[in-house]
Design a protein around this motif. Structure first.
Motif, PDB file in Angstrom:
ATOM      1  N   GLY A 101      41.599  38.300  45.922  1.00 37.17           N
ATOM      2  CA  GLY A 101      41.142  37.195  45.096  1.00 37.17           C
ATOM      3  C   GLY A 101      41.812  37.149  43.735  1.00 37.17           C
ATOM      4  O   GLY A 101      41.651  36.181  42.981  1.00 37.17           O
ATOM      5  N   GLU A 102      42.535  38.192  43.414  1.00 38.69           N
ATOM      6  CA  GLU A 102      43.223  38.235  42.123  1.00 38.69           C
ATOM      7  C   GLU A 102      44.383  37.229  42.101  1.00 38.69           C
ATOM      8  O   GLU A 102      45.037  37.005  43.126  1.00 38.69           O
ATOM      9  CB  GLU A 102      43.747  39.650  41.877  1.00 38.69           C
ATOM     10  N   ARG A 103      44.630  36.636  40.919  1.00 36.26           N
ATOM     11  CA  ARG A 103      45.711  35.644  40.773  1.00 36.26           C
ATOM     12  C   ARG A 103      46.677  36.085  39.663  1.00 36.26           C
ATOM     13  O   ARG A 103      46.266  36.622  38.645  1.00 36.26           O
ATOM     14  CB  ARG A 103      45.143  34.267  40.408  1.00 36.26           C
ATOM     15  N   LYS A 104      47.937  35.815  39.942  1.00 42.23           N
ATOM     16  CA  LYS A 104      48.983  36.064  38.941  1.00 42.23           C
ATOM     17  C   LYS A 104      49.913  34.856  38.914  1.00 42.23           C
ATOM     18  O   LYS A 104      50.246  34.306  39.976  1.00 42.23           O
ATOM     19  CB  LYS A 104      49.785  37.318  39.306  1.00 42.23           C
ATOM     20  N   ASP A 105      50.339  34.431  37.686  1.00 40.04           N
ATOM     21  CA  ASP A 105      51.286  33.331  37.595  1.00 40.04           C
ATOM     22  C   ASP A 105      52.412  33.690  36.634  1.00 40.04           C
ATOM     23  O   ASP A 105      52.257  34.500  35.726  1.00 40.04           O
ATOM     24  CB  ASP A 105      50.592  32.042  37.179  1.00 40.04           C
ATOM     25  N   LEU A 147      51.364  30.058  46.030  1.00 42.07           N
ATOM     26  CA  LEU A 147      51.592  30.918  47.184  1.00 42.07           C
ATOM     27  C   LEU A 147      50.476  31.962  47.289  1.00 42.07           C
ATOM     28  O   LEU A 147      49.850  32.305  46.286  1.00 42.07           O
ATOM     29  CB  LEU A 147      52.944  31.641  47.065  1.00 42.07           C
ATOM     30  N   PHE A 148      50.249  32.424  48.500  1.00 44.39           N
ATOM     31  CA  PHE A 148      49.301  33.525  48.655  1.00 44.39           C
ATOM     32  C   PHE A 148      49.937  34.608  49.523  1.00 44.39           C
ATOM     33  O   PHE A 148      50.858  34.348  50.298  1.00 44.39           O
ATOM     34  CB  PHE A 148      47.969  33.060  49.278  1.00 44.39           C
ATOM     35  N   VAL A 149      49.453  35.811  49.277  1.00 44.10           N
ATOM     36  CA  VAL A 149      50.001  36.987  49.975  1.00 44.10           C
ATOM     37  C   VAL A 149      49.270  37.180  51.292  1.00 44.10           C
ATOM     38  O   VAL A 149      48.042  37.268  51.326  1.00 44.10           O
ATOM     39  CB  VAL A 149      49.879  38.243  49.084  1.00 44.10           C
ATOM     40  N   GLU A 150      50.028  37.254  52.365  1.00 42.69           N
ATOM     41  CA  GLU A 150      49.451  37.457  53.729  1.00 42.69           C
ATOM     42  C   GLU A 150      49.952  38.794  54.246  1.00 42.69           C
ATOM     43  O   GLU A 150      51.145  38.994  54.431  1.00 42.69           O
ATOM     44  CB  GLU A 150      49.876  36.319  54.652  1.00 42.69           C
ATOM     45  N   LEU A 157      49.213  45.550  45.404  1.00 44.83           N
ATOM     46  CA  LEU A 157      49.099  45.710  46.849  1.00 44.83           C
ATOM     47  C   LEU A 157      49.338  47.156  47.258  1.00 44.83           C
ATOM     48  O   LEU A 157      50.221  47.832  46.709  1.00 44.83           O
ATOM     49  CB  LEU A 157      50.126  44.824  47.573  1.00 44.83           C
ATOM     50  N   ASP A 158      48.527  47.608  48.225  1.00 42.82           N
ATOM     51  CA  ASP A 158      48.785  48.911  48.822  1.00 42.82           C
ATOM     52  C   ASP A 158      49.729  48.788  50.012  1.00 42.82           C
ATOM     53  O   ASP A 158      50.396  49.750  50.393  1.00 42.82           O
ATOM     54  CB  ASP A 158      47.469  49.556  49.300  1.00 42.82           C
TER      55      ASP A 158
END
Length: 466
Positions: free
Chosen positions: A399-403, A461-464, A425-426
């Motif tokens: 749920g964390e966001r970075k821009d 974008l989101f991380v999958e 991310l781990d």
């Protein structure tokens, strides 16, 4: 051609007649045709003809062994009552019945050619050329070798079911003596039915009485049932032994001592289901004490045998106890020594593994920190807003966001370096994905610029995790 003496011996074995002159006259009257003479003789002994009782196979004793399961109390040799009441009397069976139709076997030796003709007829029937080709099921069943008595019983069961349906007493497909032994082992009385196919009362009795629902259920639950056709060898001999003078004929018997059976009840002539049920219930009630005593006696012997086996086992265990205890003491000492050595070895291995894991984790963390630092440095300073600058928002599974802003000429690979530099991310295997429309920016798109990839002037974008 079969010898005349052999035919005479075979006819005597089948019919139980001892007078050779009478047998010779009967055979001569039928031109020495064995099958025709036997058929004529058995059909001549019909319900109202008392000669059935007179043609008993004599006083030959049976080969039934004494069994203490059935007490001597069953040997009351009182005459049978004229009515349907309970009658106790001892019956001596013809020896040819008890010994598995020895007369049939001895007769068959002298009738080799006649038997060979039967085998040929059977073989033709098996391949569809004989008169019995339509009965493939029955022919297939005979591929298994069975005794003549069992074969007759199987034929009777198949015939009875074919004529009167499947709701019937569960007649056993085995000879009379095997059925008697079965009743002995199961501590039940033996219900005997002798079938006279030509008697006018037979069809009605079978359909309305013997196959009635309540009588069938009662017999199947409380008795072992055996049936025989009086036209067959064993059925005919049993009719002589039980002195059946009227048909339909039923009897209730049980094994007795002194190589005999006890006739508890005989029913001659047509009876209604209710009359039959009343008589069978009375026989069952009056014999219950004997059956219970036999069962208890057998259980007591079984328990005694089991007790002796347990005592023997305990004795053997006691003899082995000292050796076992000494062996166990030595083995326990050796086990403790082995366990102590194994525990020390495991402790050292675990300590080494822990130190190695801590060292590898520290090295891995240092490598990741160095990688993140290098990738952060490779990004350079964040550009100011402008027409050639792309605003990128990255959302993580947590749920964390970075821009951050990037030049529009920056490649997709730079976005991956940016995500790696954040340390959020781990997982090492992931993909950057856009939602609308869904586009996965995988390895094949790493060299594309943000503008070429359609992410300019801004992208979300989101991380999958893969």
């Amino acid at each position: 051609m079969v010898d005349v003496a052999d035919k005479l011996a075979y006819f005597q074995a089948i019919t139980g007649l001892e007078d050779p002159d009478l047998c010779t006259e009967i055979l001569q009257a039928h031109d020495w045709d064995l099958e025709l003479a036997i058929s004529s003789f058995t059909s001549g002994n019909q319900p109202d003809n008392p000669s059935i009782a007179d043609t008993s196979g004599g006083d030959a004793s049976t080969t039934v062994q004494s069994n203490s399961d059935f007490q001597d109390a069953v040997e009351r040799s009182e005459p049978a009552s004229a009515g349907p009441g309970l009658a106790w009397k001892l019956v001596t069976l013809p020896i040819s019945v008890v010994s598995g139709s020895l007369g049939l076997i001895s007769g068959a030796i002298g009738l080799g050619l006649w038997a060979a003709g039967g085998v040929l007829s059977y073989s033709l029937g098996m391949i569809g050329l004989g008169s019995n080709s339509a009965r493939n099921g029955e022919s297939s069943a005979r591929l298994v070798s069975v005794s003549p008595a069992a074969s007759e019983a199987m034929d009777f069961v198949a015939y009875f079911e074919r004529e009167y349906g499947s709701r019937r007493p569960n007649f056993v497909s085995e000879g009379f003596m095997d059925a008697l032994q079965r009743s002995r082992n199961s501590f039940k009385l033996l219900f005997v039915y002798l079938h006279s196919p030509d008697h006018p009362d037979t069809p009605v009795f079978c359909e309305r009485t013997l196959c009635s629902e309540m009588l069938t259920a009662f017999v199947n639950e409380n008795f072992v049932a055996w049936g025989g056709n009086i036209r067959a060898s064993e059925g005919f001999k049993m009719s002589n032994s039980l002195k059946a003078s009227r048909f339909p004929f039923c009897a209730v018997v049980m094994p007795a001592t002194n190589q005999r059976i006890a006739l508890l009840q005989q029913v001659e002539g047509p009876k209604s289901p209710e009359e039959m049920l009343t008589m069978l219930q009375r026989v069952l009630e009056e014999s219950a004490s004997v059956l219970v005593a036999a069962r208890l006696d057998a259980e007591e012997r079984t328990n005694n045998m089991r007790l002796r086996e347990e005592q023997d086992a305990a004795y053997r265990a006691a003899l082995e106890a000292d050796q076992a205890r000494e062996r166990q003491r030595r083995e326990e000492q050796e086990r403790l020594e082995r366990e102590a050595a194994e525990a020390e070895r495991k402790r050292k291995e675990e300590e080494e593994a822990r130190e190695r894991a801590e060292r590898e984790a520290a090295e891995r963390e240092a490598a990741l920190a160095k990688m993140r630092e290098e990738k952060a440095l490779s990004l350079g300073a964040e550009p100011e807003k402008g027409p050639n600058v792309t605003q990128v928002l990255v959302r993580f599974p947590t749920g964390e966001r970075k821009d951050r802003r990037f030049h529009s000429s920056t490649t997709i690979q730079t976005l991956y370096d940016y995500v790696d530099s954040l340390g959020c991310l781990d997982a090492e295997n992931y993909s950057l994905v856009s939602n609308f429309p869904r586009v996965v920016y995988g390895r094949e798109k790493l060299i594309l610029s943000l503008k070429e990839a359609g992410l300019h002037p801004q992208a979300s974008l989101f991380v999958e995790i893969n």
